[in-house]
Design a protein around this motif. Structure first.
Motif, PDB file in Angstrom:
ATOM      1  N   GLU A   1      63.961  11.632  53.938  1.00  0.00           N
ATOM      2  CA  GLU A   1      64.224  10.965  55.216  1.00  0.00           C
ATOM      3  C   GLU A   1      64.286  12.060  56.271  1.00  0.00           C
ATOM      4  OE1 GLU A   1      67.849   8.666  54.983  1.00  0.00           O
ATOM      5  OE2 GLU A   1      66.769   6.784  55.161  1.00  0.00           O
TER       6      GLU A   1
ATOM      7  N   HIS B   1      67.377  13.119  49.764  1.00  0.00           N
ATOM      8  CA  HIS B   1      66.270  12.193  49.608  1.00  0.00           C
ATOM      9  C   HIS B   1      65.319  12.377  50.791  1.00  0.00           C
ATOM     10  CE1 HIS B   1      69.717  10.123  51.515  1.00  0.00           C
ATOM     11  NE2 HIS B   1      68.815   9.693  52.384  1.00  0.00           N
TER      12      HIS B   1
ATOM     13  N   ASP C   1      74.422  11.390  51.876  1.00  0.00           N
ATOM     14  CA  ASP C   1      74.871  10.266  52.691  1.00  0.00           C
ATOM     15  C   ASP C   1      76.067   9.524  52.092  1.00  0.00           C
ATOM     16  OD1 ASP C   1      72.926  10.733  54.582  1.00  0.00           O
ATOM     17  OD2 ASP C   1      71.546   9.201  53.832  1.00  0.00           O
TER      18      ASP C   1
ATOM     19  N   ASP D   1      66.399  12.994  58.642  1.00  0.00           N
ATOM     20  CA  ASP D   1      67.572  13.863  58.827  1.00  0.00           C
ATOM     21  C   ASP D   1      67.800  14.756  57.607  1.00  0.00           C
ATOM     22  OD1 ASP D   1      68.393  11.528  57.484  1.00  0.00           O
ATOM     23  OD2 ASP D   1      70.450  11.682  58.183  1.00  0.00           O
ATOM     24  N   GLU D   2      67.396  14.293  56.436  1.00  0.00           N
ATOM     25  CA  GLU D   2      67.540  15.111  55.235  1.00  0.00           C
ATOM     26  C   GLU D   2      66.495  16.231  55.165  1.00  0.00           C
ATOM     27  OE1 GLU D   2      68.292  11.905  55.149  1.00  0.00           O
ATOM     28  OE2 GLU D   2      70.281  11.938  54.244  1.00  0.00           O
TER      29      GLU D   2
ATOM     30  N   HIS E   1      70.831   5.414  49.057  1.00  0.00           N
ATOM     31  CA  HIS E   1      69.539   4.782  49.265  1.00  0.00           C
ATOM     32  C   HIS E   1      68.430   5.770  48.914  1.00  0.00           C
ATOM     33  CE1 HIS E   1      70.790   6.054  53.509  1.00  0.00           C
ATOM     34  NE2 HIS E   1      69.890   6.947  53.148  1.00  0.00           N
TER      35      HIS E   1
END
Ligand code: FE2
Ligand code: FE2
Length: 247
Positions: free
Chosen positions: A76, A74, A160, A78-79, A141
């Protein structure tokens, strides 16, 4: 900081960076997965500020300029924080993500147009490797959330899901559900929703043989059992939050 590399399934490498300052004293790992194939695929780009470290790690396995696919769970940091850095050094690379993520973020934020994946779409990577994309909206999320399974090895790159603290082994057959419940209790990172248990439980139908966690060790054991137990825990959490209705 350094990035540790381990092969967690045939041709699938875990690149793990441990950050002791996050959630001390246990610390926290950030993992990327590289599927080595004719068309190499990287799942998670790593943080933008970690790009030089990650580039050096990937270079030990493949020529980074030959990366073909960049995927992640998704939108974000860190992704996918280093998404455009990877696109810049790999001229044939494409970001591949679900339709929601492309619509709400990637059509604008990615420096080259992304490949839009429908739920269940497969990318043939060559060399016997193929990845299937699965939508998991709001789980754990992000409206745009999704996972990928590399089907020749049964490796579910589950992002995650099952997040845990600490710097454990690269691959374990130990408990991954208990530490995930503890991390959820600590961080409250999931978008708890009534469909969450069902969304996680549905991943068991792919019969994964390895769970590749973004934050934690990879798990080689009863993956379907772990998914079902985690799903049960989120069902419990959702039921506890539901307002009581008048009799
Ligand atoms: Fe996340
Ligand atoms: Fe993450």
């Amino acid at each position: 900081m350094e990035t540790r590399i381990d092969e967690i399934a045939d041709g699938i490498y875990r690149l793990s960076t441990f950050v002791p300052d996050i959630a001390p004293p246990a610390g926290f790992t950030f993992n990327q997965f590289l599927v080595v194939a004719d068309e190499p695929l990287m799942f998670h780009t790593g943080l933008r500020k970690m790009f030089p470290l990650k580039l050096a790690a990937v270079s030990r396995l493949v020529d980074p300029a030959k990366l073909r696919w960049i995927a992640f769970g998704h939108y974000e940091a860190d992704e996918c924080g280093a998404m455009n850095e990877w696109l810049a050094i790999a001229p044939n690379a494409e970001v591949a993500h679900g339709s929601t993520g492309c619509l709400v973020s990637l059509n604008d934020m990615a420096d080259r147009a992304p490949r839009v994946l429908a739920d269940g779409d497969v990318i043939e990577l060559g060399g016997g490797k193929r990845v299937r994309y699965i939508d998991t909206p709001h789980t754990p999320h992000g409206w745009d959330a999704g996972v990928m399974i590399e089907e020749s090895t049964g490796t579910l790159m589950c992002g995650d899901l099952f997040t845990q603290l600490g710097n454990g082994p690269a691959l374990t057959e130990g408990d991954v559900v208990g530490p995930a419940i503890a991390a959820e209790d600590l961080f409250r990172y999931s978008s708890l929703n009534p469909d969450m248990g069902a969304t996680i439980r549905a991943l068991a139908r792919f019969s994964p043989r390895t769970l590749a966690l973004m934050h934690g060790p990879s798990f080689a054991g009863d993956c379907s059992g772990a998914l079902n137990t985690l799903a049960d825990d989120y069902d419990r959490r959702a039921a506890e939050r539901r307002p009581a209705t008048a009799a």
